[in-house]
Motif scaffolding. Structure first.
Motif, PDB file in Angstrom:
ATOM      1  N   GLU A  40       0.943  -1.153  -0.086  1.00  0.00           N
ATOM      2  CA  GLU A  40      -0.174   0.011   0.202  1.00  0.00           C
ATOM      3  C   GLU A  40       0.722   1.250   0.012  1.00  0.00           C
ATOM      4  O   GLU A  40       1.860   1.411   0.898  1.00  0.00           O
ATOM      5  N   PRO A  44      -1.241   9.426  -1.043  1.00  0.00           N
ATOM      6  CA  PRO A  44      -2.587   9.347  -1.702  1.00  0.00           C
ATOM      7  C   PRO A  44      -2.461   9.604  -3.119  1.00  0.00           C
ATOM      8  O   PRO A  44      -3.340   9.458  -4.018  1.00  0.00           O
ATOM      9  N   TRP A  47      -1.112   7.052  -7.122  1.00  0.00           N
ATOM     10  CA  TRP A  47      -1.563   6.569  -8.449  1.00  0.00           C
ATOM     11  C   TRP A  47      -1.694   7.439  -9.493  1.00  0.00           C
ATOM     12  O   TRP A  47      -1.315   7.169 -10.639  1.00  0.00           O
ATOM     13  N   VAL A 109      -9.540  11.312  -0.240  1.00  0.00           N
ATOM     14  CA  VAL A 109      -9.077   9.922  -0.348  1.00  0.00           C
ATOM     15  C   VAL A 109      -9.018   9.489   1.285  1.00  0.00           C
ATOM     16  O   VAL A 109      -8.532  10.289   2.039  1.00  0.00           O
ATOM     17  N   SER A 111      -9.679   5.791   4.091  1.00  0.00           N
ATOM     18  CA  SER A 111      -9.757   4.170   3.885  1.00  0.00           C
ATOM     19  C   SER A 111     -10.793   3.813   5.106  1.00  0.00           C
ATOM     20  O   SER A 111     -11.309   4.690   5.924  1.00  0.00           O
ATOM     21  N   ALA A 186     -14.345  -0.749  -0.020  1.00  0.00           N
ATOM     22  CA  ALA A 186     -13.288   0.211  -0.880  1.00  0.00           C
ATOM     23  C   ALA A 186     -13.777   0.404  -2.433  1.00  0.00           C
ATOM     24  O   ALA A 186     -14.288  -0.390  -3.083  1.00  0.00           O
ATOM     25  N   ARG A 214     -10.025   4.038  -0.196  1.00  0.00           N
ATOM     26  CA  ARG A 214      -8.817   2.873  -0.613  1.00  0.00           C
ATOM     27  C   ARG A 214      -9.112   1.539  -0.018  1.00  0.00           C
ATOM     28  O   ARG A 214      -9.348   1.716   1.046  1.00  0.00           O
ATOM     29  N   ARG A 216      -6.863  -1.898   1.298  1.00  0.00           N
ATOM     30  CA  ARG A 216      -5.708  -2.551   1.511  1.00  0.00           C
ATOM     31  C   ARG A 216      -6.050  -3.851   2.427  1.00  0.00           C
ATOM     32  O   ARG A 216      -4.959  -4.396   2.850  1.00  0.00           O
ATOM     33  N   ASP A 232      -8.288  -4.004  -4.930  1.00  0.00           N
ATOM     34  CA  ASP A 232      -7.362  -2.995  -4.824  1.00  0.00           C
ATOM     35  C   ASP A 232      -5.909  -3.886  -4.899  1.00  0.00           C
ATOM     36  O   ASP A 232      -4.983  -3.618  -5.400  1.00  0.00           O
TER      37      ASP A 232
END
Length: 735
Positions: A40, A44, A47, A109, A111, A186, A214, A216, A232
């Motif tokens: 991970e 942020p 990507w 963003v 999580s 996610a 996101r 993970r 992901d």
């Protein structure tokens, strides 16, 4: 004789419970992941940093993370910007209500397990007294606003996703606090303005932004994550490098110019009705009737709706027809968000070809490598959809055209086999498969360019000559190295069941099919046209709206709620109009559109519900009373194939064909079809809005809400009922 339609949809069969069938010994085992290369990235922006063109940073400094807390400061105010107008080959100046001065608000963003804090300050001026307030369900008070996290499974109460609270202009503020569950999906979500009466004006001005959750959670850790595994974690190469991502917020801003500061008269060409702006004049979004619901019939009999008359373009993150740079053979994840409210997006990617033709869609001149004409009608590039409305699918849906209706999202894997120029287009189609009323655009939808993709051949070892399917499969195989053999085997067959969304409180591979249904409500959409037709009457509790603004009163018919003998009602705060459920209830909704008496019409709509997504159990053809799906979920022939030369496209519905048992929060509704969905109210008591996501419909009353009562409320109701029964019994004894 039948010919294949322009859209081809293939759904690879799911294997939700196949682990225990194919590999019974693996049913309850965990597997080590020391060979699984997923990592991970901590930043942020990782990507998007792999994208070759510059990304917008507007407002990015107002979003920050500290530990498990993400904070965003949003200031709502008028701002001055420019929007590129390809037709005029110039930048059009605009003055729009926006967050932090951006045409597209900053991306947030988070999580699962985070706390999201959004501090909203409303610095818009106070609305003129002549415009605010108006009768309920009359679009007005455009400078009063609030905020909605679209698709997020969070509390709708208090400082959460509460769209009942109004943030007043001239300095009003509200601190939103969202506790994102550790089990939250996610995926791709978004946030936007949601004040009733001002939602359409707000979103159409650009009061919207992307919200990414996101993922993970790895396969090996699924036991400690309640069975959740994020897709992901396998979207990376053999070295653990995640695929590049493109966040694509599609906006439709119908800015226009007016004769004076009152915004009463929109400037239009007297012959064609096309909107006009004097040189240097700032466009704005200020007049609901003119800029959202007006239409025009020309001398030749053709009709045009407001969006067509505007001549505006669908923007991508605030940009008109941007050029995207991609390398041959690389796989990207496109996070597409239909943030517009004026038209359906039939997203297709096609190769540009040399040639010319008056009836062909042309590649914009500024994007060409030479002066030669190029047209957007070459080979289609397939899109491999892995998630719908932010929720990972049970299987990949491979499609040529990605049908996106207002509010919907699609996460698709995309790869290009050959270098050259490609067009991302909004493909044409039949009006009945769009949100445009048939009377406003009977001639159908014309194609237009959304973006251009420039694909470079970097002479790397992997050749772009392989098919898209082969390259996607290779990515999934590399990304799943170190995982159990049966997981890799399913991924090779495009089966995502190990990573797919499942409802809160359930187990991987489970859905709502086998649960006992508590209630069977309905959500049928209709419109009571204005002015009232002969014999038409206002619904109970509805005052006459301003007929100079409204084109209708929106109705939603829930057969379990009746007021004054009517079950078709517009939005009301009256608690007698509201549908009540309890935590733990399972509803099976029937959703469609129908006439509801004198002066009502049907039309196309978009069902959207807050807080809890729904699972599409079936779609019924009203003309036959039968499912459009065959056993196993494949679409029947007449709905996925279009008869060559046919003038009757009433059954052709490719947009429905990959929706069997898909979870989502927004779904298309059109005449002739009824959709059966289920949802479970597992947690989060409070009021969850339900409305049409054609936002001008919502502002005119096509909205209601479901009041979700907690267990404590249920107990209090039972105690109250028992107390009343005792009192009646005692009173009876005294007699």
């Amino acid at each position: 004789m039948e010919a294949l339609a322009s859209s081809i949809l293939f759904c690879f069969s799911s294997a939700s419970a196949h682990a225990q069938i194919m590999f019974p010994e693996a049913k309850d085992r965990d597997f080590p992941t020391f060979n699984h290369a997923f990592r991970e990235p901590s930043h942020p922006g990782f990507w998007s940093s792999h994208l070759r063109e510059a990304q917008s940073t507007c407002g990015a400094d107002t979003v920050r993370r500290s530990g498990k807390t993400v904070t965003a400061d949003l200031t709502l105010a008028y701002s001055h910007n420019h929007i590129w107008n390809p037709q005029e080959n110039a930048n059009d100046p605009v003055r729009l209500r926006s967050y932090n001065g951006c045409l597209a608000a900053p991306t947030i963003v988070v999580s699962p397990g985070d706390e999201l804090r959004i501090n909203l300050q409303n610095s818009l001026p106070v609305d003129p007294a002549s415009d605010c307030p108006k009768t309920l369900n009359t679009p007005s008070c455009f400078n009063r606003q609030n905020l909605h996290l679209h698709g997020m499974h969070v509390s709708p109460e208090g400082h959460g996703d509460n769209v009942m609270h109004t943030v007043m202009p001239a300095g009003g503020a509200w601190d939103y606090r969202y506790a994102i569950p550790a089990t939250h999906a996610a995926g791709t979500f978004w946030y936007h303005a949601h004040e009733h009466g001002a939602t359409s004006i707000g979103v159409a001005s650009g009061e919207e932004g992307a919200l990414i959750v996101r993922g993970r959670r790895r396969y090996a850790d699924r036991a400690r994550n309640d069975g959740v595994v994020d897709i992901d974690t396998v979207l990376h190469d053999r070295y653990g490098m995640p695929v590049a991502e493109r966040i694509m917020l599609f906006e439709q801003i119908p800015y226009g110019c007016f004769s004076d500061a009152s915004h009463r008269t929109l400037l239009q060409d007297s012959t064609t009705g096309t909107w006009t702006c004097p040189k240097g004049a700032e466009g704005g979004v200020e007049n609901f009737r003119s800029q959202f619901i007006s239409s025009r019939t020309n001398a030749d009999g053709t009709r045009h709706d407001a969006w067509m008359l505007s001549g505006r373009y669908t923007l991508v993150n605030g940009e008109t027809q941007p050029v995207l740079h991609v390398r041959v053979g690389e796989v990207e994840r496109w996070r597409m968000i239909a943030g517009g409210g004026h038209d359906t997006l039939n997203v297709q990617i096609v190769k540009a070809r040399f040639g010319d033709g008056e009836k062909r869609l042309r590649l914009p001149l500024y994007a060409r490598h030479s002066s030669a004409e190029m047209t957007c009608d070459g080979e289609a590039v397939e899109q491999y959809e892995i998630a719908a409305d932010g929720l990972t699918r049970q299987n990949i849906s491979r499609k040529d055209i990605n049908y996106l209706y207002p509010g919907q999202r699609s996460d698709a894997l995309v790869t290009f086999r050959q270098p050259g120029l490609y067009c991302v287009i909004d493909q044409g189609g039949d009006t009945l498969n769009t949100i445009i009323p048939l009377r406003s655009r009977p001639q159908g939808k014309s194609p237009s360019v959304i973006a251009v993709v420039s694909v470079d051949d970097d002479n790397t070892a992997h050749s772009g000559r392989q098919s898209g399917t082969t390259q996607i499969r290779r990515l999934l195989q590399e990304g799943s190295e170190g995982l159990p053999a049966f997981v890799k085997a399913r991924l090779a067959g495009f089966d995502l069941s190990d990573f797919a969304y499942f409802p809160e409180g359930m187990q991987p591979g489970q859905d709502l099919s086998d649960l006992s249904v508590t209630h069977r409500p309905t959500a049928f959409f209709a419109a009571l046209t204005m002015p009232l037709a002969s014999g038409a009457v206002l619904p109970p509790g509805q005052a006459m709206p301003d007929t100079g603004i409204n084109g209708m009163i929106g109705l939603i018919q829930n057969e379990l709620v009746t007021v004054g003998g009517a079950s078709a009602l517009p939005f009301s705060m009256d608690p007698t109009h509201i549908y009540h459920v309890h935590l733990g209830d399972v509803d099976e909704w029937r959703i469609g559109t129908r006439t509801m008496g004198a002066g009502t019409t049907t039309g196309q709509h978009v069902f959207h519900i807050h807080v809890n997504p729904v699972e599409i159990m079936d779609i019924i053809d009203d003309s036959t009373g039968e499912s459009i799906f065959m056993p196993g979920g494949r679409c029947k022939l007449q709905y996925r194939l279009q008869e060559a030369g046919s003038t009757d496209d009433s059954t052709y519905s490719p947009e429905f064909c990959d929706q069997y048992h898909v979870f989502r929060d927004s779904l298309f509704v059109k005449p002739g079809f009824e959709t059966v969905v289920r949802t479970r109210y597992e947690d989060f008591p409070g009021d969850a809005m339900l409305h049409c996501h054609i936002l001008d419909h919502e502002d005119q009353g096509m909205m209601t809400y479901v009041s979700i009562d907690s267990d404590q409320t249920r107990q209090m109701s039972a105690m109250s009922a028992a107390g009343m029964s005792t009192m009646e019994h005692e009173h009876s004894g005294e007699m």
